[in-house]
Scaffold this motif. Structure first.
Motif, PDB file in Angstrom:
ATOM      1  N   ASP A  38       0.875  -1.363   0.143  1.00  0.00           N
ATOM      2  CA  ASP A  38       0.067  -0.057  -0.010  1.00  0.00           C
ATOM      3  C   ASP A  38       0.855   1.356  -0.135  1.00  0.00           C
ATOM      4  N   ASP A  39       2.160   1.268   0.685  1.00  0.00           N
ATOM      5  CA  ASP A  39       2.750   2.296   0.634  1.00  0.00           C
ATOM      6  C   ASP A  39       3.193   2.878  -0.813  1.00  0.00           C
ATOM      7  N   TYR A  40       3.298   2.167  -1.781  1.00  0.00           N
ATOM      8  CA  TYR A  40       3.539   2.610  -3.161  1.00  0.00           C
ATOM      9  C   TYR A  40       2.434   3.022  -3.887  1.00  0.00           C
ATOM     10  N   ARG A  41       1.329   2.977  -3.426  1.00  0.00           N
ATOM     11  CA  ARG A  41      -0.077   3.733  -4.062  1.00  0.00           C
ATOM     12  C   ARG A  41       0.184   5.320  -4.413  1.00  0.00           C
ATOM     13  N   ASP A  42       0.963   5.901  -3.696  1.00  0.00           N
ATOM     14  CA  ASP A  42       1.137   7.381  -4.141  1.00  0.00           C
ATOM     15  C   ASP A  42       1.926   7.606  -5.201  1.00  0.00           C
ATOM     16  N   VAL A  43       2.615   6.670  -5.707  1.00  0.00           N
ATOM     17  CA  VAL A  43       3.356   6.749  -6.964  1.00  0.00           C
ATOM     18  C   VAL A  43       2.871   5.878  -8.225  1.00  0.00           C
ATOM     19  N   ALA A  44       1.865   5.446  -7.977  1.00  0.00           N
ATOM     20  CA  ALA A  44       1.193   4.491  -9.056  1.00  0.00           C
ATOM     21  C   ALA A  44       0.395   5.449  -9.978  1.00  0.00           C
TER      22      ALA A  44
END
Length: 107
Positions: free
Chosen positions: A88-94
């Motif tokens: 979930d921590d990568y969602r901001d860059v997806a």
């Protein structure tokens, strides 16, 4: 042996990689799509480094690069796409498909 991840950009392409004795033993490649997106298209890790979390470390470097440069990541590479669904921590860059709220995928 300490593993160091390096980054190199040339024109509209880039690579995060691990080099040992002048050989690239792991790499994650990308290219720019416009000014605000990078497309990660490939990740590979040699048998010498498999099972050591190197691909995850390459991705963490790419995510940090994207955050520092206000970029979104289009996850074409299957490893990156899978990790984006799991972490979930990568969602901001997806990079998202605005109509459906799902990740953009070029496949």
């Amino acid at each position: 042996m300490e593993i160091q991840i390096q980054h190199h950009e040339e024109k509209n392409r880039g690579i995060f990689f691990v080099g040992i004795e002048n050989e690239r033993v792991a790499e994650m490649t990308y290219f720019y799509r416009g000014k605000d997106k990078i497309v990660i298209d490939q990740t590979s890790v040699s048998d010498k480094l498999r099972g050591q979390g190197i691909a995850k470390r390459l991705l963490a470097e790419a995510v940090g690069f994207a955050r520092n440069n206000n970029l979104k990541i289009v996850p074409v590479c299957s490893f990156v796409r899978d990790m984006f669904h799991k972490v979930d921590d990568y969602r901001d860059v997806a990079a998202l498909d605005n109509d459906q709220g799902s990740m953009i995928n070029d496949q």
